[in-house]
Design an enzyme around this catalytic site. Sequence first.
Site, PDB file in Angstrom:
ATOM      1  N   HIS A 110       0.817  -1.218   0.000  1.00  0.00           N
ATOM      2  CA  HIS A 110       0.000   0.000   0.000  1.00  0.00           C
ATOM      3  C   HIS A 110       0.853   1.272   0.000  1.00  0.00           C
ATOM      4  CE1 HIS A 110      -3.614  -2.483   1.694  1.00  0.00           C
ATOM      5  NE2 HIS A 110      -3.361  -2.715   0.419  1.00  0.00           N
ATOM      6  N   CYS A 121       5.585  12.493 -13.926  1.00  0.00           N
ATOM      7  CA  CYS A 121       6.570  11.535 -14.473  1.00  0.00           C
ATOM      8  C   CYS A 121       6.671  10.252 -13.644  1.00  0.00           C
ATOM      9  CB  CYS A 121       7.942  12.199 -14.644  1.00  0.00           C
ATOM     10  SG  CYS A 121       8.815  12.503 -13.099  1.00  0.00           S
ATOM     11  N   CYS A 142       8.402  17.984  -8.018  1.00  0.00           N
ATOM     12  CA  CYS A 142       9.365  17.042  -8.588  1.00  0.00           C
ATOM     13  C   CYS A 142      10.649  17.767  -8.992  1.00  0.00           C
ATOM     14  CB  CYS A 142       8.734  16.366  -9.803  1.00  0.00           C
ATOM     15  SG  CYS A 142       9.817  15.182 -10.618  1.00  0.00           S
ATOM     16  N   CYS A 145      10.825  17.169 -13.151  1.00  0.00           N
ATOM     17  CA  CYS A 145       9.922  17.805 -14.135  1.00  0.00           C
ATOM     18  C   CYS A 145       9.117  18.969 -13.546  1.00  0.00           C
ATOM     19  CB  CYS A 145       8.996  16.759 -14.756  1.00  0.00           C
ATOM     20  SG  CYS A 145       7.645  16.256 -13.684  1.00  0.00           S
ATOM     21  N   SER A 184      -6.690  -7.976   9.578  1.00  0.00           N
ATOM     22  CA  SER A 184      -8.037  -8.551   9.576  1.00  0.00           C
ATOM     23  C   SER A 184      -8.285  -9.339   8.291  1.00  0.00           C
ATOM     24  CB  SER A 184      -9.080  -7.439   9.736  1.00  0.00           C
ATOM     25  OG  SER A 184      -8.885  -6.462   8.739  1.00  0.00           O
ATOM     26  N   GLU A 210      -7.502 -11.855  17.635  1.00  0.00           N
ATOM     27  CA  GLU A 210      -8.896 -12.199  17.280  1.00  0.00           C
ATOM     28  C   GLU A 210      -8.939 -13.080  16.039  1.00  0.00           C
ATOM     29  OE1 GLU A 210     -10.676  -7.742  18.170  1.00  0.00           O
ATOM     30  OE2 GLU A 210     -10.125  -8.323  16.138  1.00  0.00           O
TER      31      GLU A 210
END
Length: 236
Positions: A110, A121, A142, A145, A184, A210
């Site tokens: 993630h 870019c 950036c 760019c 989970s 759990e």
Amino acid sequence: MLTGAGVSAESGVPVFRGEEGLWRDRRPEDLATPAAFERDPRLVWEWYAWRREVVGRCRPNAAHLSIARWSLAREGRTVVTQNVDGLHLDALLEAGGADVPARARPIELHGSLFRVRCVRCGRRRTSREPIDASSERTLPRCGRCGAPLRPDVVWFGEPLDPEALAAAFGAAAAAEACVVVGTSAVVHPAASVATVAADRGACLIEVGPEPTALTPLADISIRARASEAIPALLES
Ligand code: OAD
């Protein structure tokens, strides 16, 4: 190994869901989206600047450090994480010094709070410096760019990085065992890393207080906190 928010709970990383995840009464679902960034990049960066500051003060716990030693000890050990807190990497630096071999680095499915990516870019870089979100003018840009930079995390409605996904599923398909800790296991495709490993015959071991969506598939369920169970499992 597949990890989730539970592995960082004992480091004090605030959770995403529920009351604790709120920021000025806003829900992550309203801020962690490409549309929110397009509408108001300053606001989104202000939230991320706050998260980077809070999470940046958290330190790896005994589970992160044990996982780091385990992955450094031998080739063919892969850590796939859903966490964006960078604590697996911090633990590797603590356990193994500055030269972390590429094979031991976690696959951060993630993304990471401590990386930025150019919206034009696509160039990525590590970013630990404080972000000045006081005006749109001071937001990071950036170096190559000049386009705006965004946090290199996966937002709601966005696909995961195909290279990271391929590496995670490749490791899952080849695994003899898969330890799942602190998740989970309801968010896909991340959770499917464990089901692919199990389908290919890997022994599935889950660690957490759990039952989870993976419990019916697990060969062994260890109902304990990560900081206790992981060192005992990996290093005894
Ligand atoms: P969840 O918050 O859904 O699940 C955390 C799990 O950790 C639960 O099963 C808890 O019981 C367990 N847990 C809590 N404390 C623990 C401890 N000390 N030791 C071990 N386990 C503990 O978090 P994730 O499954 O990681 O995605 O959430 C997955 C994704 O949902 C996140 O990466 C995020 C979110 O939407 C994105 O941001 C793209």
